[in-house]
Design a protein around this motif. Structure first.
Motif, mmCIF file in Angstrom:
data_model
loop_
_atom_site.group_PDB
_atom_site.id
_atom_site.type_symbol
_atom_site.label_atom_id
_atom_site.label_comp_id
_atom_site.label_asym_id
_atom_site.label_seq_id
_atom_site.Cartn_x
_atom_site.Cartn_y
_atom_site.Cartn_z
ATOM 1 N N THR A 68 0.845 -1.191 0.000
ATOM 2 C CA THR A 68 0.000 0.000 0.000
ATOM 3 C C THR A 68 0.880 1.239 0.000
ATOM 4 O O THR A 68 1.757 1.386 0.860
ATOM 5 C CB THR A 68 -0.918 0.031 1.220
ATOM 6 N N ILE A 69 0.631 2.115 -0.952
ATOM 7 C CA ILE A 69 1.352 3.389 -1.004
ATOM 8 C C ILE A 69 0.459 4.472 -0.396
ATOM 9 O O ILE A 69 -0.763 4.476 -0.582
ATOM 10 C CB ILE A 69 1.749 3.750 -2.456
ATOM 11 N N SER A 70 1.079 5.361 0.361
ATOM 12 C CA SER A 70 0.338 6.458 0.976
ATOM 13 C C SER A 70 1.274 7.655 1.106
ATOM 14 O O SER A 70 2.475 7.539 0.862
ATOM 15 C CB SER A 70 -0.218 6.051 2.339
ATOM 16 N N ARG A 71 0.702 8.779 1.498
ATOM 17 C CA ARG A 71 1.542 9.951 1.677
ATOM 18 C C ARG A 71 0.982 10.822 2.787
ATOM 19 O O ARG A 71 -0.230 10.844 3.029
ATOM 20 C CB ARG A 71 1.671 10.752 0.373
ATOM 21 N N ASP A 72 1.891 11.527 3.436
ATOM 22 C CA ASP A 72 1.536 12.506 4.453
ATOM 23 C C ASP A 72 2.086 13.835 3.957
ATOM 24 O O ASP A 72 3.292 14.080 4.035
ATOM 25 C CB ASP A 72 2.146 12.110 5.799
ATOM 26 N N ARG A 73 1.218 14.677 3.460
ATOM 27 C CA ARG A 73 1.669 15.917 2.841
ATOM 28 C C ARG A 73 2.236 16.878 3.877
ATOM 29 O O ARG A 73 3.123 17.680 3.573
ATOM 30 C CB ARG A 73 0.525 16.560 2.066
ATOM 31 N N LEU A 80 5.545 3.226 1.769
ATOM 32 C CA LEU A 80 5.192 1.988 1.084
ATOM 33 C C LEU A 80 5.085 0.907 2.146
ATOM 34 O O LEU A 80 6.099 0.451 2.680
ATOM 35 C CB LEU A 80 6.225 1.601 0.030
ATOM 36 N N GLN A 81 3.863 0.547 2.485
ATOM 37 C CA GLN A 81 3.619 -0.535 3.432
ATOM 38 C C GLN A 81 3.681 -1.846 2.664
ATOM 39 O O GLN A 81 2.910 -2.056 1.727
ATOM 40 C CB GLN A 81 2.261 -0.365 4.105
ATOM 41 N N MET A 82 4.579 -2.726 3.079
ATOM 42 C CA MET A 82 4.816 -3.978 2.371
ATOM 43 C C MET A 82 4.450 -5.126 3.293
ATOM 44 O O MET A 82 5.096 -5.336 4.317
ATOM 45 C CB MET A 82 6.294 -4.074 1.972
#
Length: 122
Positions: A68-73, A80-82
């Motif tokens: 899962t890819i995510s971002r905290d602006r 990248l949660q693997m």
């Protein structure tokens, strides 16, 4: 923008890791971002990408459902949660800015950070 990836390590098959990619520069929030991996002797391969807003994401078939890819602006960071890692996921992982959103070609990404090594033992 300059990118710094971290979070890699040596884990066993089935384990999880979370990679981080911290960016410098106040315009980071306007960039679409991606993760690639490169194993020894192989070309750099697309893993995942996320839009500048975080609202759109896409993945390679090999990681779909596991990563899962995510971002905290606010933190200028992409993650990248693997999960359910496999030995075949072992590689150097890079983050980069996407110049062409929707592409999976490394040629359409830039500002490559240094990689972080992920090694999965069986």
């Amino acid at each position: 923008v300059q990118l710094q990836a971290s979070g890699g390590g040596l884990v066993q098959a089935g384990d999880s890791l979370r990679l981080s990619c911290e960016a410098s520069g106040r315009i980071f929030s306007t960039y679409n971002m991606g993760w690639f991996c490169q194993a020894p002797g192989k070309e750099r391969e697309f893993v995942a990408a996320i839009s500048w807003s975080g609202g759109y994401r896409y993945y390679s078939r090999s990681v779909q459902g596991r990563f899962t890819i995510s971002r905290d602006r606010d933190k200028n960071t992409v993650y990248l949660q693997m999960n359910s890692l496999k030995p075949g996921d072992s590689a150097l992982y890079y983050c980069a800015t996407a110049t062409v959103y929707g592409s999976t070609s490394a040629a359409d990404f830039g500002s490559w950070g240094q990689g972080t090594q992920v090694t999965v033992s069986s």
